[in-house]
Every structure is written in structure tokens, then in C-alpha cells.
Write an enzyme that holds these catalytic residues in place. Structure first.
Site, short mmCIF file in Angstrom:
data_model
loop_
_atom_site.label_atom_id
_atom_site.label_comp_id
_atom_site.label_asym_id
_atom_site.label_seq_id
_atom_site.Cartn_x
_atom_site.Cartn_y
_atom_site.Cartn_z
N TYR A 107 0.87 -1.18 0.00
CA TYR A 107 0.00 0.00 0.00
C TYR A 107 0.91 1.23 0.00
CZ TYR A 107 -3.36 3.48 1.62
OH TYR A 107 -4.14 4.61 1.74
N ASP A 150 -2.21 -1.51 -3.94
CA ASP A 150 -2.60 -0.14 -4.28
C ASP A 150 -1.31 0.67 -4.33
OD1 ASP A 150 -3.49 2.39 -4.56
OD2 ASP A 150 -4.70 2.44 -2.72
N HIS A 253 -12.26 1.43 -4.49
CA HIS A 253 -11.45 0.62 -5.41
C HIS A 253 -12.20 -0.64 -5.81
CE1 HIS A 253 -7.40 2.55 -4.58
NE2 HIS A 253 -8.12 3.03 -3.59
#
Length: 262
Positions: A107, A150, A253
Site C-alpha cells: 500500500y 494499491d 477501489h
DNA sequence: ATGGTTGAGGTTCAA
């Protein structure tokens, strides 16, 4: 062996545990990598996932922010987490499957609003995080590895709804794209999603702030699946489960899937 | 350095 993996920024794993369960039961990936769990590890509802066959989990967490987890049907060994850029955030976890494949779940910091590290510390931290990813990959001699997560950067012109309008917007600035590209090259990483879907606009994130995200379709491809050359050389296929962005009380998302012939 | 919305955990920050 066919192996399916998905990556999803869930934006609170506790609030959206029912959506995680929906995804697991309807799609049944072998492994699901989550980001932005926003929960200490001991408060993740693991029993609900175990009841669906996902009896293995490795995770790093903190209260309120960040947090990454890997849910798996297959045994997975926790091989540690790196504190890239020394932020002290729960933004990375790595695991190894019994077939020797290593999975890195990331992330990357979002980077704040202003694309200038002189006035925005968060943007500097994002660039430093990516530089650290580059150096780690360069020194690591990575093989049989898959990197997902991500990454908070949409690198290609067709990864955003308007290349021109987003050139100065954090997530699509040339300096971020250059940093991501450096990290990718240093690890011999291959973009699996774009190898499988080379043409056309492709997004995995749509802002909550749009009145009608689906109609406006002002998306960005922030979520990625990469693999080292040895794995990328075998057959694979990919898709984005756009429908999940339209589920009740959704994450902003959508999950990205990749299936490998290992 | 706008505005729009969402989540966590407290009356704001991060995305």
C-alpha cells in the site's frame, strides 16, 4: 497448477467484511490481498473468512490507518514486512506459498494533494517510498515473485480518464511515473495486468466524490499486479471486477484479478 | 492550493 489471486483496497476491512465475504464466495480466488484494512490485526474478522475456506491469513495493521492483509486458501508463510522509507506504517507484508511463490502486498502512500515535495511532506514520502522499493528490488535478486497492491500511481495515459487533465494531479505526475518505472525495472517486474489487457482505458478506482461514478467514469488504474520474469513468462489472464465498485456501501477501489498457469 | 465523499476515532486527519 492454476492459481488465481486478487488485490483490493478495501478501505476498512471491518466495515466491509460482508463485501470481502461476497467476493470470496462468488469469485473464489486462491489468495486475496487487501490494503487499507484500517484495523489492528487482532480485530480483523478472520473467523468469517475462515468459514469460507480462507483459513490462512498474514497481516500487518495499525489503528485507524493503513494496514495490509493476505487471505489464503493455501498455507502461506509470513516472511516479514519492510518499513519502506522508515515511515513506521503498516504498508507491506510478504508471504511464501508452498510452491515457492512469494507474494508482496503493498500500500504505497497516496502522497497528499500538492505534487511538490518542497511544500508537501507527504509527496516527498511517497517518492522516497518508491525509491526505497527500487533499491530493495535491485538488491534483492527477486525471483518467483508476484507484487500486488494499491500503488497509488496510474502510469499510462490510458490508465486515467484524461491524461492532459491529470498531468499535475498526484497519482499521474511524470515524476511519480518515473519513480514507479525505476522500481519496476530494478526488480525485473512485469506489469501482468497490462500484458493481458494491453489496449484501451482501464481503471480500478473511482472517487467517492463523483455524483455518478459509473456514468462519469473518471477513473484511474491505481491497483496493480506485477510478476518477475519467470512467472510472467507463463500463461496468465487478468480482469478488473468493476461491478464491485457498485456494490452496497462499496470501497472506492475495485478488485483486480490475475490467474497464472504455474 | 477549490469542491466534492468516506472512514476511524474522536471532535480532525487521511484519502
Amino acid at each position: 497448477m492454476t492459481f488465481t489471486l486478487a488485490t483490493w483496497n478495501i478501505n476498512s476491512v471491518r466495515l466491509r467484511a460482508p463485501l470481502v465475504c461476497k467476493l470470496l464466495s462468488e469469485e473464489g480466488p486462491d489468495v486475496l490481498c487487501l490494503q487499507e484494512c484500517k484495523s489492528p490485526v487482532d480485530k480483523i474478522p478472520t473467523e468469517e473468512f475462515a468459514a469460507l475456506g480462507y483459513t490462512h491469513m498474514i497481516a500487518r495493521g495499525q489503528k485507524g490507518y493503513n494496514g495490509v492483509a493476505i487471505l489464503s486458501k493455501l498455507p502461506i508463510e509470513d516472511i516479514g514486512a519492510h518499513d519502506f522509507a522508515g515511515l513506521g506504517h503498516a504498508r507491506h507484508i510478504a508471504g511464501r506459498l508452498e510452491n515457492g511463490v512469494t507474494i508482496h502486498n503493498f500500500y504505497v502512500p497516496a502522497g497528499g494533494d500538492v505534487a511538490d515535495r518542497a511544500v508537501n511532506d507527504k509527496f516527498g514520502q511517497k517518492l522516497d517510498y518508491l525509491t526505497d522499493m527500487r533499491d530493495w528490488a535491485k538488491d534483492g535478486g527477486l525471483s518467483k515473485s508476484i507484487l500486488v497492491g494499491d500503488l497509488n500511481i496510474a502510469p499510462r495515459e490510458d490508465d486515467v480518464w484524461s491524461h492532459k487533465q491529470l498531468l499535475k494531479v498526484v497519482s499521474h505526475t511524470p515524476i511519480e511515473v518515473a519513480h514507479l518505472s525505476d522500481a519496476m525495472e530494478a526488480g525485473d517486474w512485469h506489469d501482468v495486468t497490462r500484458a493481458d489487457i494491453p489496449e484501451g482505458q482501464l481503471y480500478s478506482w473511482w472517487s467517492y466524490r463523483a455524483k455518478d461514478w459509473d456514468a462519469a467514469d473518471k477513473g484511474r488504474r491505481l491497483d496493480h499486479v506485477w510478476a518477475t520474469g519467470d512467472i510472467a513468462a507463463s500463461a496468465h489472464s487478468s480482469r478488473v471486477l468493476r461491478a464491485a465498485r457498485g456494490w452496497q456501501q462499496p470501497s472506492d477501489h475495485a478488485p483486480v484479478f490475475a490467474t497464472f498457469d504455474l
